[in-house]
Write a protein that holds these residues in place. Sequence first.
Motif, PDB file in Angstrom:
ATOM      1  N   MET A   1     -27.879 -29.431 -11.920  1.00 24.04           N
ATOM      2  CA  MET A   1     -28.323 -28.649 -10.757  1.00 24.04           C
ATOM      3  C   MET A   1     -29.707 -29.125 -10.325  1.00 24.04           C
ATOM      4  O   MET A   1     -30.581 -29.337 -11.155  1.00 24.04           O
ATOM      5  N   LYS A   2     -29.908 -29.282  -9.018  1.00 17.29           N
ATOM      6  CA  LYS A   2     -31.219 -29.695  -8.506  1.00 17.29           C
ATOM      7  C   LYS A   2     -32.252 -28.594  -8.745  1.00 17.29           C
ATOM      8  O   LYS A   2     -31.895 -27.423  -8.853  1.00 17.29           O
ATOM      9  N   SER A   3     -33.525 -28.949  -8.768  1.00 20.60           N
ATOM     10  CA  SER A   3     -34.547 -27.905  -8.920  1.00 20.60           C
ATOM     11  C   SER A   3     -35.097 -27.471  -7.563  1.00 20.60           C
ATOM     12  O   SER A   3     -35.703 -26.415  -7.439  1.00 20.60           O
ATOM     13  N   HIS A   4     -34.878 -28.306  -6.526  1.00 19.97           N
ATOM     14  CA  HIS A   4     -35.378 -27.958  -5.195  1.00 19.97           C
ATOM     15  C   HIS A   4     -34.356 -28.379  -4.138  1.00 19.97           C
ATOM     16  O   HIS A   4     -33.800 -29.475  -4.216  1.00 19.97           O
ATOM     17  N   VAL A   5     -34.124 -27.508  -3.198  1.00 17.96           N
ATOM     18  CA  VAL A   5     -33.311 -27.885  -2.029  1.00 17.96           C
ATOM     19  C   VAL A   5     -33.954 -27.299  -0.774  1.00 17.96           C
ATOM     20  O   VAL A   5     -34.752 -26.366  -0.853  1.00 17.96           O
ATOM     21  N   LYS A   6     -33.574 -27.866   0.338  1.00 17.78           N
ATOM     22  CA  LYS A   6     -34.066 -27.322   1.610  1.00 17.78           C
ATOM     23  C   LYS A   6     -33.386 -25.978   1.893  1.00 17.78           C
ATOM     24  O   LYS A   6     -34.021 -25.024   2.306  1.00 17.78           O
ATOM     25  N   VAL A   7     -32.083 -25.944   1.662  1.00 17.66           N
ATOM     26  CA  VAL A   7     -31.341 -24.701   1.918  1.00 17.66           C
ATOM     27  C   VAL A   7     -30.401 -24.399   0.750  1.00 17.66           C
ATOM     28  O   VAL A   7     -29.669 -25.284   0.301  1.00 17.66           O
ATOM     29  N   ALA A 161     -18.527 -31.318   3.441  1.00 15.79           N
ATOM     30  CA  ALA A 161     -19.954 -31.138   3.161  1.00 15.79           C
ATOM     31  C   ALA A 161     -20.382 -32.048   2.016  1.00 15.79           C
ATOM     32  O   ALA A 161     -21.434 -32.708   2.083  1.00 15.79           O
ATOM     33  N   ARG A 162     -19.553 -32.081   0.972  1.00 17.57           N
ATOM     34  CA  ARG A 162     -19.887 -32.944  -0.185  1.00 17.57           C
ATOM     35  C   ARG A 162     -19.991 -34.403   0.244  1.00 17.57           C
ATOM     36  O   ARG A 162     -20.894 -35.129  -0.180  1.00 17.57           O
ATOM     37  N   LYS A 163     -19.053 -34.823   1.082  1.00 20.27           N
ATOM     38  CA  LYS A 163     -19.061 -36.222   1.533  1.00 20.27           C
ATOM     39  C   LYS A 163     -20.355 -36.570   2.236  1.00 20.27           C
ATOM     40  O   LYS A 163     -20.797 -37.718   2.237  1.00 20.27           O
ATOM     41  N   LEU A 164     -20.947 -35.567   2.898  1.00 16.32           N
ATOM     42  CA  LEU A 164     -22.192 -35.822   3.636  1.00 16.32           C
ATOM     43  C   LEU A 164     -23.423 -35.647   2.749  1.00 16.32           C
ATOM     44  O   LEU A 164     -24.549 -35.753   3.214  1.00 16.32           O
ATOM     45  N   GLY A 165     -23.211 -35.323   1.463  1.00 20.17           N
ATOM     46  CA  GLY A 165     -24.355 -35.266   0.538  1.00 20.17           C
ATOM     47  C   GLY A 165     -24.693 -33.887   0.006  1.00 20.17           C
ATOM     48  O   GLY A 165     -25.587 -33.748  -0.830  1.00 20.17           O
ATOM     49  N   ALA A 166     -24.014 -32.832   0.479  1.00 23.90           N
ATOM     50  CA  ALA A 166     -24.326 -31.477  -0.013  1.00 23.90           C
ATOM     51  C   ALA A 166     -23.778 -31.297  -1.428  1.00 23.90           C
ATOM     52  O   ALA A 166     -22.816 -31.954  -1.820  1.00 23.90           O
ATOM     53  N   GLU A 167     -24.405 -30.400  -2.187  1.00 23.52           N
ATOM     54  CA  GLU A 167     -23.928 -30.131  -3.551  1.00 23.52           C
ATOM     55  C   GLU A 167     -23.351 -28.716  -3.631  1.00 23.52           C
ATOM     56  O   GLU A 167     -23.755 -27.828  -2.875  1.00 23.52           O
ATOM     57  N   ILE A 168     -22.407 -28.533  -4.559  1.00 26.02           N
ATOM     58  CA  ILE A 168     -21.801 -27.207  -4.740  1.00 26.02           C
ATOM     59  C   ILE A 168     -21.849 -26.862  -6.225  1.00 26.02           C
ATOM     60  O   ILE A 168     -21.402 -27.648  -7.065  1.00 26.02           O
ATOM     61  N   TYR A 169     -22.440 -25.726  -6.554  1.00 21.55           N
ATOM     62  CA  TYR A 169     -22.531 -25.294  -7.946  1.00 21.55           C
ATOM     63  C   TYR A 169     -21.639 -24.081  -8.149  1.00 21.55           C
ATOM     64  O   TYR A 169     -21.889 -23.015  -7.575  1.00 21.55           O
ATOM     65  N   LEU A 170     -20.592 -24.246  -8.943  1.00 17.17           N
ATOM     66  CA  LEU A 170     -19.616 -23.165  -9.154  1.00 17.17           C
ATOM     67  C   LEU A 170     -19.917 -22.383 -10.439  1.00 17.17           C
ATOM     68  O   LEU A 170     -20.719 -22.819 -11.272  1.00 17.17           O
ATOM     69  N   ARG A 171     -19.252 -21.247 -10.562  1.00 15.50           N
ATOM     70  CA  ARG A 171     -19.373 -20.364 -11.749  1.00 15.50           C
ATOM     71  C   ARG A 171     -20.835 -20.108 -12.103  1.00 15.50           C
ATOM     72  O   ARG A 171     -21.253 -20.224 -13.243  1.00 15.50           O
ATOM     73  N   ASN A 172     -21.600 -19.771 -11.070  1.00 20.08           N
ATOM     74  CA  ASN A 172     -23.043 -19.656 -11.247  1.00 20.08           C
ATOM     75  C   ASN A 172     -23.617 -18.539 -10.363  1.00 20.08           C
ATOM     76  O   ASN A 172     -24.179 -18.810  -9.306  1.00 20.08           O
ATOM     77  N   PRO A 173     -23.476 -17.281 -10.775  1.00 17.97           N
ATOM     78  CA  PRO A 173     -23.960 -16.196  -9.914  1.00 17.97           C
ATOM     79  C   PRO A 173     -25.466 -16.235  -9.675  1.00 17.97           C
ATOM     80  O   PRO A 173     -26.229 -16.557 -10.594  1.00 17.97           O
ATOM     81  N   ASP A 186     -37.465 -18.617  -4.740  1.00 19.26           N
ATOM     82  CA  ASP A 186     -36.948 -18.992  -6.051  1.00 19.26           C
ATOM     83  C   ASP A 186     -35.609 -18.310  -6.200  1.00 19.26           C
ATOM     84  O   ASP A 186     -35.529 -17.071  -6.238  1.00 19.26           O
ATOM     85  N   VAL A 187     -34.573 -19.107  -6.248  1.00 20.83           N
ATOM     86  CA  VAL A 187     -33.219 -18.571  -6.359  1.00 20.83           C
ATOM     87  C   VAL A 187     -32.847 -18.601  -7.844  1.00 20.83           C
ATOM     88  O   VAL A 187     -32.630 -19.675  -8.418  1.00 20.83           O
ATOM     89  N   VAL A 188     -32.831 -17.441  -8.457  1.00 28.83           N
ATOM     90  CA  VAL A 188     -32.593 -17.375  -9.903  1.00 28.83           C
ATOM     91  C   VAL A 188     -31.094 -17.227 -10.148  1.00 28.83           C
ATOM     92  O   VAL A 188     -30.475 -16.239  -9.730  1.00 28.83           O
ATOM     93  N   THR A 189     -30.511 -18.217 -10.811  1.00 29.80           N
ATOM     94  CA  THR A 189     -29.063 -18.202 -11.057  1.00 29.80           C
ATOM     95  C   THR A 189     -28.800 -18.187 -12.561  1.00 29.80           C
ATOM     96  O   THR A 189     -29.720 -18.391 -13.366  1.00 29.80           O
ATOM     97  N   LYS A 190     -27.552 -17.989 -12.914  1.00 26.60           N
ATOM     98  CA  LYS A 190     -27.185 -18.012 -14.338  1.00 26.60           C
ATOM     99  C   LYS A 190     -27.613 -19.341 -14.981  1.00 26.60           C
ATOM    100  O   LYS A 190     -28.096 -19.369 -16.104  1.00 26.60           O
ATOM    101  N   ASP A 191     -27.474 -20.435 -14.216  1.00 24.96           N
ATOM    102  CA  ASP A 191     -27.764 -21.749 -14.790  1.00 24.96           C
ATOM    103  C   ASP A 191     -29.190 -22.228 -14.556  1.00 24.96           C
ATOM    104  O   ASP A 191     -29.491 -23.407 -14.760  1.00 24.96           O
ATOM    105  N   GLY A 192     -30.056 -21.360 -14.089  1.00 23.76           N
ATOM    106  CA  GLY A 192     -31.458 -21.777 -13.884  1.00 23.76           C
ATOM    107  C   GLY A 192     -31.939 -21.418 -12.486  1.00 23.76           C
ATOM    108  O   GLY A 192     -31.217 -20.786 -11.705  1.00 23.76           O
ATOM    109  N   THR A 193     -33.170 -21.831 -12.181  1.00 22.26           N
ATOM    110  CA  THR A 193     -33.780 -21.442 -10.907  1.00 22.26           C
ATOM    111  C   THR A 193     -33.875 -22.653  -9.975  1.00 22.26           C
ATOM    112  O   THR A 193     -34.277 -23.742 -10.389  1.00 22.26           O
ATOM    113  N   ILE A 194     -33.485 -22.427  -8.725  1.00 25.40           N
ATOM    114  CA  ILE A 194     -33.623 -23.477  -7.705  1.00 25.40           C
ATOM    115  C   ILE A 194     -34.654 -22.997  -6.692  1.00 25.40           C
ATOM    116  O   ILE A 194     -34.577 -21.859  -6.219  1.00 25.40           O
ATOM    117  N   HIS A 195     -35.573 -23.879  -6.346  1.00 22.14           N
ATOM    118  CA  HIS A 195     -36.543 -23.547  -5.298  1.00 22.14           C
ATOM    119  C   HIS A 195     -35.937 -23.987  -3.957  1.00 22.14           C
ATOM    120  O   HIS A 195     -35.524 -25.138  -3.808  1.00 22.14           O
TER     121      HIS A 195
END
Length: 805
Positions: A1-7, A161-173, A186-195
């Motif tokens: 999972m990335k640590s930073h995304v734009k959206v 979306a994936r083909k254009l470079g977007a990522e999808i993280y499943l099973r991760n509330p 700071d988006v706090v998820t089960k698998d960690g925090t994404i900014h």
Amino acid sequence: MKSHVKVAVIGGGVVGCSVLYHLAKLGWTDIALIERSELTSGSTWHAAGGFHTLNSDTNIAALQGYTIRLYKELEELSGQSCGLHHVGGVTLAGTEDRMDYLKAERAKHRYMGLDTHLVTPEEIKKLSPITNVDGVIGGLYDPLDGHLDPSGTTQAYAQCARKLGAEIYLRNPVRELNHRPDGSWDVVTKDGTIHAEHVVNAGGLWARELGEMVGIFLPLHPMEHQYLITEDIPEIYELGKEHPHVMDPEGESYLRQEGRGICIGFYEQACDPWAVNGTPLDFGHELLPNKLDRIGDSMEFAFNRFPVLERAGIKNVINGPFTFAPDGNPLVGPVPGVKNYWSACAVMAGFSQGGGVGLTIAEWMIEGEPTQDVFAMDVARYGDYSSRAYARKKVTENYQRRFTISYPNEELPAARPYQTTPAYSVWKERNAVFGQGYGMEVVNYFALDGEPLHETPSFRRSNAFEAIAQECNAVRTAVGITEVHNFGKYKISGPGAADWLDTIMAGRIPKVGRLSLSPMLSPKGRLIGDFTIARLADQEFQLTASFGAQAYHLRWFWDHQPTEGVHIENVSLDRIGFQIAGPNARDLLAKITTEDVSKEAFSFMSVKQMEVGLSDAIVQRVTYTGDLGYEIYVPATDQIALYEAITNAGVEFGLRPFGMRAMMSLRLEKSFGSWLREYKPDYTAEETGLDRFVSYNKPVDFIGKAAVMKEKAEGPKRRLCTFVVDALDADVWADEPIWKDQKVVGFVTSGGYAHYVQKSVALGFVPTEMIEDGAKFEIEILGEMRPAILITEPLLDPTAMRMRG
Ligand SMILES: Cc1cc2nc3c(=O)[nH]c(=O)nc-3n(C[C@H](O)[C@H](O)[C@H](O)COP(=O)(O)OP(=O)(O)OC[C@H]3O[C@@H](n4cnc5c(N)ncnc54)[C@H](O)[C@@H]3O)c2cc1C
């Protein structure tokens, strides 16, 4: 999972996946979708998958058309089938009123470029041999209607979306959303925090919970909904072609072919709001227990309309929840007051609207504003008034009315009365017939003695006609009184107030004691407000605009507010009062104030703080009726005292109360436009004539200046005009096509009967080169062509002597 995304898009239903795809498509690829479980884990997986273009708002209908046309592109880009069935669909009319409604829809589609057409009962029988057309008057056929595979379509969005470079993280509330001081998250998820710089709430059934994470209530509610799938039916599989969709509003049902049988769903009256206290976090890929008893009446109606159903066995019953906003349209866009938090919620028709919602969010975020006006689905069309109970009651009403005819003069009863001013009970005693706007009770008109306290919903002139005529006459010949609570009001103050207003308003900022009218423009030069600016002191202003645009305007103000020097206060509910208008208005005001209100001392477009009755009031010499008039603002606590003062003094001047219906009639005689009808982000100042209030020469680089200067140089291609219509018993409302030489050349924005001049009036856009006083057009009203003459001067008082006198 990335640590930073734009959206970070939260939610992998059809809507979240569409938002993700459109962001990537428009060039933002540093983005991720975070899904609690698997894709389609909310309402998406159990949808019936139907799609259609019908929507009472033309821009939403256009976005639905966009969504439907997008599926081919998705299939090509992803290689994933959407399971498309473009079978067409017919909506039946079992009453004359319903037929009127369908005629009005058809007329609207003409200038939208939609290829719908009216069909006779015989044609319906040919399209759908299983339909019993007894009692059917006709219908509207839309070749774009169809259905698809909900899962396949959602996966297709995701893969694109994936083909254009977007990522999808499943099973991760997502568990928490924490705002940083710079407005990022700071988006706090089960698998960690994404900014993330921005977050998008596409939480569908859990959208309310994702709102609560940031301390807001989004006005939506899930409702249970059922459809049935039958065993094989020979009349269906032997048809030789796929059966079209049939919407039967009188039976509250929609029907389509499913395999070799039928899928039929119902919007029943005995409906249930689901999960009133919140959507359980562990609700997943499960259905709700069947509640066939709730749809017993609808089934009986359906057995008569589609007799094959009575013989068909039921293979499957689906009862699942999905979310609605109070008016049934989505809640889209930046949430006012919560920086970088976007709503993509309450999408009740994800397969008709999902593409349009995704496109709108992406354009808004990346380009700063959507291509077209989306107020009808803007999350800011609701304000703080929309409580949980209000939302739930309105959502239930909307569900029950899904197939009910919407009349243009209709006021819906649920959650009323809700917000009222002190004058409410006074008006009630005087036989007021109320409407509701932005949660507030507003007088529409006063019923005449012996008349019902209810306006008959109709596309034609209603039982209120005579009462409204009398109110208009009272204003034009004596003096009328109405409330000013249906303006949004803002106190803007501080050392930086004047300079700031100069930047966000395209018009002139008035001197102390004066008023000015000013459009507010977007960077692309589109109209996002029409304001009256009153300068009360060097550093203090009162702004008035549409009451229903409060959250919309505040969002813009807050987004552009400097860090210091400008104080913004919404005083809409604190400063209320009355407007008096008509030739006797000055004499009446003079009786209840010590101030000199003569023409010389208190001229047109002035503002004074003065004693009126017992109160200290702000009085503006302006009125939307186009007559001599005053808007008198006092604290809410003083409203009844002010009422007493005006009405006691008013007896000798022939004072009579009037409501919004009369106001809307009076303004037509002056060719005054109104917010969301003539003035909205689809149009520009040049197109609407509001350019006369644009201060092109002011030195400041106000928002929208470059765009408005360019348009001024080039000249607009179309302009807002007034037409006198040779109407019968129905006047225009909005969206009727304007014809010339058998071609649709424009459209109506609003209109009605102008009672004082006794003419039917339409306002609308036509190409500039066709504008000429006396030019002849035709306007299609309820399927009939009515002659219309373009006029270039207002019907009443073109030199504005009444207003200025
Ligand atoms: C019986 C039935 C029939 C229908 N028929 C039709 C039809 O014919 N045509 C049509 O257009 N529509 C139909 N609908 C409506 C359609 O299902 C919805 O419009 C659509 O599914 C809405 O999609 P969504 O993405 O907004 O929400 P959802 O599908 O609810 O998706 C939300 C997603 O967000 C995820 N999520 C929520 N909270 C979190 C969190 N904290 N962290 C991470 N992820 C989270 C959820 O797991 C879920 O996957 C029907 C609905 C029902 C119930």
